[in-house]
Enzyme design. Sequence first.
Site, PDB file in Angstrom:
ATOM      1  CB  ALA A 174     -10.861  -3.470 -14.730  1.00 37.63           C
ATOM      2  N   GLY A 198     -10.473   1.552  -2.413  1.00 39.19           N
ATOM      3  CA  GLY A 198     -10.794   0.951  -1.342  1.00 39.19           C
ATOM      4  C   GLY A 198     -10.842  -0.692  -2.263  1.00 39.19           C
ATOM      5  CG  ASN A 201      -2.380   0.095   0.883  1.00 39.87           C
ATOM      6  OD1 ASN A 201      -2.550   1.184  -0.133  1.00 39.87           O
ATOM      7  ND2 ASN A 201      -3.209  -0.575   1.649  1.00 39.87           N
ATOM      8  CG  ASP A 259     -12.425   5.852   0.726  1.00 40.13           C
ATOM      9  OD1 ASP A 259     -12.946   6.131  -0.421  1.00 40.13           O
ATOM     10  OD2 ASP A 259     -11.408   6.375   1.316  1.00 40.13           O
ATOM     11  CG  ASN A 301     -10.416 -11.678  -8.655  1.00 36.60           C
ATOM     12  OD1 ASN A 301      -9.773 -10.744  -8.277  1.00 36.60           O
ATOM     13  ND2 ASN A 301     -10.302 -12.178  -9.351  1.00 36.60           N
ATOM     14  N   GLY A 360      -8.273  -8.196 -12.830  1.00 34.58           N
ATOM     15  CA  GLY A 360      -8.522  -9.396 -11.811  1.00 34.58           C
ATOM     16  C   GLY A 360      -7.227  -9.470 -10.863  1.00 34.58           C
ATOM     17  N   GLY A 401      -8.720  -2.544  -3.119  1.00 31.83           N
ATOM     18  CA  GLY A 401      -7.623  -3.366  -2.978  1.00 31.83           C
ATOM     19  C   GLY A 401      -7.781  -3.968  -1.262  1.00 31.83           C
ATOM     20  CG  ASP A 402      -7.943  -0.836   1.511  1.00 31.89           C
ATOM     21  OD1 ASP A 402      -6.554  -0.984   1.421  1.00 31.89           O
ATOM     22  OD2 ASP A 402      -8.288   0.354   1.657  1.00 31.89           O
TER      23      ASP A 402
HETATM   24  P1  ADP Z   1      -5.979  -1.113  -5.256  1.00 31.37           P
HETATM   25  O1  ADP Z   1      -7.149  -0.452  -4.625  1.00 31.37           O
HETATM   26  O2  ADP Z   1      -5.201  -1.602  -4.239  1.00 31.37           O
HETATM   27  O3  ADP Z   1      -5.435  -0.149  -6.333  1.00 31.37           O
HETATM   28  P2  ADP Z   1      -7.092  -2.743  -7.515  1.00 31.37           P
HETATM   29  O4  ADP Z   1      -7.456  -1.408  -8.269  1.00 31.37           O
HETATM   30  O5  ADP Z   1      -6.145  -3.519  -8.084  1.00 31.37           O
HETATM   31  O6  ADP Z   1      -6.496  -2.522  -5.990  1.00 31.37           O
HETATM   32  O7  ADP Z   1      -8.368  -3.580  -7.259  1.00 31.37           O
HETATM   33  C1  ADP Z   1      -8.260  -4.633  -6.261  1.00 31.37           C
HETATM   34  C2  ADP Z   1      -9.147  -5.916  -6.675  1.00 31.37           C
HETATM   35  O8  ADP Z   1     -10.362  -5.306  -7.052  1.00 31.37           O
HETATM   36  C3  ADP Z   1      -8.763  -6.307  -8.155  1.00 31.37           C
HETATM   37  O9  ADP Z   1      -7.741  -7.232  -8.240  1.00 31.37           O
HETATM   38  C4  ADP Z   1     -10.047  -6.878  -8.674  1.00 31.37           C
HETATM   39  O10 ADP Z   1     -10.417  -8.107  -8.106  1.00 31.37           O
HETATM   40  C5  ADP Z   1     -10.960  -5.693  -8.104  1.00 31.37           C
HETATM   41  N1  ADP Z   1     -11.347  -4.743  -8.860  1.00 31.37           N
HETATM   42  C6  ADP Z   1     -10.732  -3.519  -8.915  1.00 31.37           C
HETATM   43  N2  ADP Z   1     -11.326  -2.629  -9.978  1.00 31.37           N
HETATM   44  C7  ADP Z   1     -12.093  -3.417 -10.573  1.00 31.37           C
HETATM   45  C8  ADP Z   1     -13.178  -3.275 -11.661  1.00 31.37           C
HETATM   46  N3  ADP Z   1     -13.101  -1.989 -12.374  1.00 31.37           N
HETATM   47  N4  ADP Z   1     -13.782  -4.156 -12.171  1.00 31.37           N
HETATM   48  C9  ADP Z   1     -13.786  -5.287 -11.416  1.00 31.37           C
HETATM   49  N5  ADP Z   1     -13.152  -5.895 -10.484  1.00 31.37           N
HETATM   50  C10 ADP Z   1     -12.332  -4.718  -9.953  1.00 31.37           C
END
Ligand code: ADP
Length: 318
Positions: free
Chosen positions: A231, A257, A169, A296, A284, A233, A259-260
């Site tokens: 998006a 949020g 993070n 968040d 996911n 995965g 990722g959390d």
């Molecule tokens: P962070 O908030 O740490 O940047 P990410 O953006 O990689 O984390 O998102 C974490 C997880 O949430 C992804 O691995 C995915 O499983 C899900 N996710 C995030 N954004 C999307 C999206 N636009 N559509 C579908 N799943 C999403």
Amino acid sequence: MSEEFGVLTIGDAMITMNPTTTGPMRYVNNFERRVGGADLNFATGCARLGLKTRWISRLGKDGFGRVIYNFARGEGVDVSHVGLEEGFATGVNFKEIREDGSGKTCYYRFPTPMSVLTPESITEEMFDGIGVLHLTGVFLALDEKNVSIALRMIEIAGKKGITVSFDPNIRLKLWTIEQAREAFRQILPHVGILLTGLEEIQLISERETVEDCLAYLEPFGIRDIVIKDGARGSQLFREGKLFEGEPFHVNAIDTVGAGDGFDAGYIYGHLNGMAPEEMLRFANAVGALVTTVWGDNEGLPYLEDMNAFLGNEVVIER
Ligand code: ADP
């Protein structure tokens, strides 16, 4: 099993002021008060899924500190190790959202009440009933001494056979990438589950491809290396094997949020003995659901929401 073993996490939380209109901060007059912070988002996500969740924190002894304390307690998080500190203000941040959807955040975080915590504040009894210790880079970045607190927690976790999970993070507003690398170098050898973003691990390792990033991580001996990729995965690398987590297609309106939430879903899967593909699918789904709600932590699903989303049960609306 999830009734038996819970999660322990540590970190600050803040009041988040969201503008009610878009545009430059200096022209926005009204803000909506919410509660934020990566560590608290994670704890809330775990509690909503039904995990026993303990959060160690310090907040200011003020109205905002009470708001956060009551929020966490209301979510079912164990707040018996959350203190309200005299002489400190609870952290606040204000968001700016521009017309094109881009944004930035202004933080009013220091001096933080978290500064009263020392390695001696950590007691073995905090680890009772705990299956996973979850640490994040935000906590490490707040204060140099937090690395020694984390190492103390890791030492107790090691003694008790508790898995350590870690989400880097990275917040470059709080520290430099060199400082982050130095802290991670001390933490990573003890980590059993690494939950990182793709860009983050590229930044930490100064490498481009996933294979090169994995080669950088190899000496740390981490069992589960999970790479979150928005998006697209996620992927799990475990003992030389790759598992792909296909993304869910949702109408994402706010990805903060996600990722959390993903981390909470993954740890839930881990504590419930899920197989790798099942854990990725579950995590996911949590991440995807978080993006469908503005805020968040507002979109963090309850276990019933997960069952409905994953098609595990029939939902009767009326
Ligand atoms: P962070 O908030 O740490 O940047 P990410 O953006 O990689 O984390 O998102 C974490 C997880 O949430 C992804 O691995 C995915 O499983 C899900 N996710 C995030 N954004 C999307 C999206 N636009 N559509 C579908 N799943 C999403």
